[in-house]
Design an enzyme around this catalytic site. Structure first.
Site, short mmCIF file in Angstrom:
data_model
loop_
_atom_site.label_atom_id
_atom_site.label_comp_id
_atom_site.label_asym_id
_atom_site.label_seq_id
_atom_site.Cartn_x
_atom_site.Cartn_y
_atom_site.Cartn_z
N LYS A 130 0.85 -1.21 0.00
CA LYS A 130 0.00 0.00 0.00
C LYS A 130 0.88 1.24 0.00
O LYS A 130 2.05 1.20 0.41
CB LYS A 130 -0.92 0.03 1.23
CG LYS A 130 -0.23 -0.01 2.60
CD LYS A 130 0.26 1.31 3.15
CE LYS A 130 0.90 1.17 4.53
NZ LYS A 130 1.72 2.31 4.93
N ASP A 186 -2.19 -1.09 10.73
CA ASP A 186 -2.22 -1.08 9.27
C ASP A 186 -2.98 -2.26 8.67
O ASP A 186 -3.25 -2.28 7.48
CB ASP A 186 -0.76 -1.26 8.78
CG ASP A 186 -0.26 -0.05 8.09
OD1 ASP A 186 -1.00 0.93 8.04
OD2 ASP A 186 0.86 -0.09 7.58
C1 LIG Z 1 2.36 4.68 9.85
C2 LIG Z 1 1.46 3.70 9.13
C3 LIG Z 1 0.50 4.46 8.22
O1 LIG Z 1 -0.23 3.63 7.40
O2 LIG Z 1 2.15 2.81 8.27
P1 LIG Z 1 3.60 2.11 8.13
O3 LIG Z 1 4.59 3.14 7.74
O4 LIG Z 1 3.98 1.46 9.42
O5 LIG Z 1 3.45 1.08 7.04
C4 LIG Z 1 0.63 2.88 10.15
O6 LIG Z 1 -0.23 3.70 10.90
C5 LIG Z 1 1.41 2.03 11.11
O7 LIG Z 1 0.76 0.82 11.27
P2 LIG Z 1 1.54 -0.48 11.79
O8 LIG Z 1 2.86 -0.59 11.13
O9 LIG Z 1 0.59 -1.62 11.69
O10 LIG Z 1 1.78 -0.04 13.27
P3 LIG Z 1 1.66 -0.87 14.64
O11 LIG Z 1 2.48 -2.11 14.52
O12 LIG Z 1 0.22 -0.99 15.05
O13 LIG Z 1 2.34 0.16 15.63
C6 LIG Z 1 3.73 0.32 15.80
C7 LIG Z 1 3.95 1.49 16.75
O14 LIG Z 1 3.69 2.73 16.06
C8 LIG Z 1 2.97 3.65 16.87
N1 LIG Z 1 1.70 4.00 16.22
C9 LIG Z 1 1.20 3.23 15.23
C10 LIG Z 1 0.03 3.58 14.59
C11 LIG Z 1 -0.64 4.74 15.03
N2 LIG Z 1 -1.77 5.13 14.46
N3 LIG Z 1 -0.13 5.50 16.03
C12 LIG Z 1 1.04 5.15 16.64
O15 LIG Z 1 1.50 5.86 17.53
C13 LIG Z 1 2.79 2.97 18.22
O16 LIG Z 1 3.83 3.40 19.05
C14 LIG Z 1 2.99 1.51 17.93
O17 LIG Z 1 3.54 0.84 19.03
N1 LIG Z 2 5.94 -11.27 7.17
C1 LIG Z 2 6.61 -10.16 7.49
N2 LIG Z 2 7.03 -9.34 6.52
C2 LIG Z 2 7.69 -8.19 6.83
N3 LIG Z 2 7.98 -7.80 8.07
C3 LIG Z 2 7.59 -8.58 9.08
C4 LIG Z 2 6.89 -9.79 8.83
N4 LIG Z 2 6.62 -10.32 10.02
C5 LIG Z 2 7.13 -9.51 10.96
N5 LIG Z 2 7.74 -8.44 10.42
C6 LIG Z 2 8.38 -7.32 11.16
O1 LIG Z 2 7.63 -6.11 10.90
C7 LIG Z 2 8.50 -5.01 10.63
C8 LIG Z 2 7.79 -4.00 9.72
O2 LIG Z 2 7.66 -4.54 8.47
P1 LIG Z 2 6.79 -3.99 7.25
O3 LIG Z 2 5.34 -4.25 7.49
O4 LIG Z 2 7.35 -4.57 6.03
O5 LIG Z 2 7.10 -2.44 7.24
P2 LIG Z 2 6.23 -1.14 7.37
O6 LIG Z 2 5.44 -1.22 8.68
O7 LIG Z 2 7.22 -0.04 7.37
O8 LIG Z 2 5.32 -1.08 6.19
C9 LIG Z 2 9.75 -5.67 10.01
O9 LIG Z 2 10.89 -4.92 10.23
C10 LIG Z 2 9.81 -7.03 10.72
O10 LIG Z 2 10.60 -6.97 11.88
#
Ligand SMILES: C[C@@](CO)(OP(=O)(O)O)[C@H](O)COP(=O)(O)OP(=O)(O)OC[C@H]1O[C@@H](n2ccc(N)nc2=O)[C@H](O)[C@@H]1O
Ligand SMILES: Nc1ncnc2c1ncn2[C@@H]1O[C@H](COP(=O)(O)OP(=O)(O)O)[C@@H](O)[C@H]1O
Length: 283
Positions: free
Chosen positions: A13, A138
């Protein structure tokens, strides 16, 4: 007899914009973001097992199998449903990790959707989204299956129709941990724009903002460098909490041209924006 594997896509995404609109008591941030699926995917292969075990055949370097989101998703569905079946998982990663492309979440969502069918657990999409949310903010959108305007921590989803577009996605070569970025976010909390205003902002690329971009650029100069390079061709944006940076183009030709120039120095790819998740119609 060798197990029968079924193959499923797990698309990446992009966050076409990302506003921080508040903070919850538990520290999670309230967002307003637009999720778009792109045709750049991991592949998840699954085979049903009778012994109840969840086995990941090819763990990712640096991610213990028990922590892999695919294994955690399978166990969660098993526990929630009381299903006695297990699964063998084979994962082909293509989506860069820690890139803000949601690869791990997408893999896990695909496992939930596919095992719900293979195990015949028959949970509704809403129930799967609820389960998914406990693994990551996410995750629900990948089960929702439509491009969406998301609020809450990313779990309140409303379908949004997006124009055809192609994306040049560049990986600056750094791994950005999401939690670290939210911890360091010190920007101003904004007011939600609402659907009509968001639709207007999406009409051009110039007005779109990712409120996490500044903190990431400061902590990771490589991200800032890619943003500067891509600015030669338009208005790029970082996706999610980084590290990947993308430029939206109106044609594949334009995207190919920009990518060709960027690929002299950087790694990345060109992807088409999808109208929906490829597993939207899975029953
Ligand atoms: C920022 C976003 C935007 O789409 O994407 P990514 O860059 O990670 O892909 C998401 O909100 C990320 O979602 P995801 O990667 O699933 O995050 P999570 O594992 O739930 O959270 C990891 C950590 O990020 C922080 N967190 C996450 C989401 C949110 N809305 N607020 C937060 O403060 C929290 O500290 C949490 O402990
Ligand atoms: N199947 C998986 N694919 C990717 N990352 C994973 C997976 N399972 C656990 N992880 C952990 O989740 C973290 C975030 O990965 P990813 O979802 O690819 O990145 P982002 O949240 O930045 O989009 C990785 O650094 C890894 O430690």
């Amino acid at each position: 007899m060798s197990p029968q594997f079924h193959s499923y896509p797990a698309p990446a995404k992009l966050n076409l914009l990302l506003h921080i609109v508040g903070k919850r008591a538990d520290g999670y941030h309230l967002l307003e973001t637009v999720f778009r699926f792109i045709d750049y995917s991991d592949t998840v292969e699954l085979a049903v097992r009778d012994d109840g075990q969840i086995v990941l055949l090819n763990p990712i370097d640096g991610v213990p199998p028990e922590q892999d989101l695919t294994v955690r998703a399978a166990r969660l569905l098993q526990q929630a449903s009381g299903c006695s079946l297990g699964a063998t998982i084979r994962l082909t990663k293509r989506i860069p990790m820690g890139g803000g492309l949601g690869g791990g979440s997408s893999d896990a969502a695909t496992v939930l959707l596919a095992l719900n069918r293979l195990w015949q657990t028959n949970f509704s999409r809403e129930k799967l989204m609820e389960l998914g949310l406990s693994l990551g903010a996410d995750l629900p959108v990948f089960i929702f299956g439509k491009n969406a305007l998301a609020t809450g921590i990313g779990e309140k989803l409303n379908e949004i129709k997006l124009k055809p577009a192609w994306y040049v996605v560049i990986h600056p070569g750094v791994h950005v941990p999401t939690a670290k970025i939210f911890q360091n976010f010190a920007g101003r909390v904004l007011t939600e724009e609402g659907t009509i205003s968001i639709m207007r902002i999406l009409e051009t690329t110039q007005q779109r903002r990712n409120e996490l971009q500044q903190v990431v650029s400061e902590m990771y100069p490589a991200v800032n460098e890619v943003l500067s390079e891509l600015k030669k061709y338009g208005s790029p944006l970082m996706t999610g909490s980084g590290a990947c940076v993308f430029l939206e183009c109106q044609s594949e030709e334009e995207a190919d041209k920009v990518y060709q120039a960027m690929s002299v120095k950087y790694k990345g790819f060109v992807a088409k924006g999808l109208n929906s998740h490829p597993l939207l119609d899975i029953e």
